[in-house]
Write a protein that holds these residues in place. Structure first.
Motif, PDB file in Angstrom:
ATOM      1  N   THR A 186       1.122  -1.323  -0.225  1.00  0.00           N
ATOM      2  CA  THR A 186       0.173   0.165  -0.118  1.00  0.00           C
ATOM      3  C   THR A 186       0.935   1.538  -0.144  1.00  0.00           C
ATOM      4  O   THR A 186       1.906   1.325   1.174  1.00  0.00           O
ATOM      5  N   LYS A 187       0.477   1.985  -0.781  1.00  0.00           N
ATOM      6  CA  LYS A 187       1.296   3.718  -1.008  1.00  0.00           C
ATOM      7  C   LYS A 187       0.705   4.552  -0.335  1.00  0.00           C
ATOM      8  O   LYS A 187      -0.418   4.610  -0.865  1.00  0.00           O
ATOM      9  N   LYS A 188       0.952   5.346   0.349  1.00  0.00           N
ATOM     10  CA  LYS A 188      -0.029   6.967   1.093  1.00  0.00           C
ATOM     11  C   LYS A 188       0.103   7.661  -0.917  1.00  0.00           C
ATOM     12  O   LYS A 188       1.692   8.606  -1.144  1.00  0.00           O
ATOM     13  N   GLU A 189      -1.281   7.981  -0.920  1.00  0.00           N
ATOM     14  CA  GLU A 189      -1.214   9.855  -2.088  1.00  0.00           C
ATOM     15  C   GLU A 189      -1.389  10.558  -1.328  1.00  0.00           C
ATOM     16  O   GLU A 189      -2.379  10.881  -0.326  1.00  0.00           O
ATOM     17  N   PRO A 190      -0.798  11.648  -1.072  1.00  0.00           N
ATOM     18  CA  PRO A 190      -0.632  12.359  -0.339  1.00  0.00           C
ATOM     19  C   PRO A 190      -1.439  13.734  -0.945  1.00  0.00           C
ATOM     20  O   PRO A 190      -2.593  13.775  -2.037  1.00  0.00           O
TER      21      PRO A 190
END
Length: 202
Positions: free
Chosen positions: A41-45
């Motif tokens: 999982t990647k966090k997108e600002p």
């Protein structure tokens, strides 16, 4: 108890002891978008921008406070600063951007003060975790009493949009009141939202 705002609702700025509210905070809270991929999982600002616009009795726009201009000309309204990411590690319980308003310091020419949000990168409200906007008494880091809020993340009417109008504080017989608007707009930029409010919500 805070009021879950309904569109078109009007509230008096009165505290539980009956005194009039002179200082308010409008806070916006949100999280980063989680994107799942092959490598986890990647966090997108997320960059939401809280703003307010001040209009006179004839609905002329006379001042604004936003991420580019943090203090109103009369110094009655102050912005906490631009948050470019949202909460990256879940809700920390604090608002990401807060605008404070001291009614006693407002220029006498002010008759309407409208608050609104724009999604700077064009990210859809429906994808932004725990996005909400609330009115409370306190400071940017302390909530003394919450009066009202819109739960944007869980309101389907905001889905597909990147701008919304919270509501308008308005002066009547030298007394300030609040009218909840709570509607999305088709605007892509805050300058457009200022005009939309002027034409449709004052």
């Amino acid at each position: 108890m805070a009021i879950n705002l309904e569109k078109g609702q009007r509230i008096n700025l009165e505290k539980s002891n009956g005194s009039k509210l002179q200082n308010i905070c409008v806070g916006v809270n949100w999280g980063a978008i989680e994107k799942k991929g092959f490598f986890g999982t990647k966090k997108e600002p997320v960059d939401l921008d809280a703003s307010c616009a001040i209009y006179d009795e004839k609905k002329n726009h006379i001042d604004s406070v936003n991420f580019r201009k943090l203090i109103s000309n009369d110094r009655a309204i102050k912005h906490s600063g631009d948050d470019l990411t949202g909460d990256l590690n879940g809700d920390d319980g604090l608002d990401n951007e807060v605008i404070t308003l001291d009614f006693s310091q407002l220029t006498p020419a002010a008759n309407h003060v409208a608050f609104f949000i724009n999604s700077f990168r064009g990210q859809d409200f429906k994808d932004i975790p725990f996005a909400s906007i609330r009115i409370y008494e306190g400071t940017p880091t302390r909530v003394s009493q919450e009066f009202a809020r819109f739960d944007i993340a869980n309101d389907a009417s905001f889905a597909g949009n990147v701008s919304m109008v919270l509501g308008v504080f308005y002066k009547r017989n030298d007394e300030w009141k609040f009218s909840a608007v709570g509607v999305p707009t088709n605007d892509k930029k805050l300058e457009q939202t200022i005009v939309t409010i002027q034409q449709n919500h004052l």
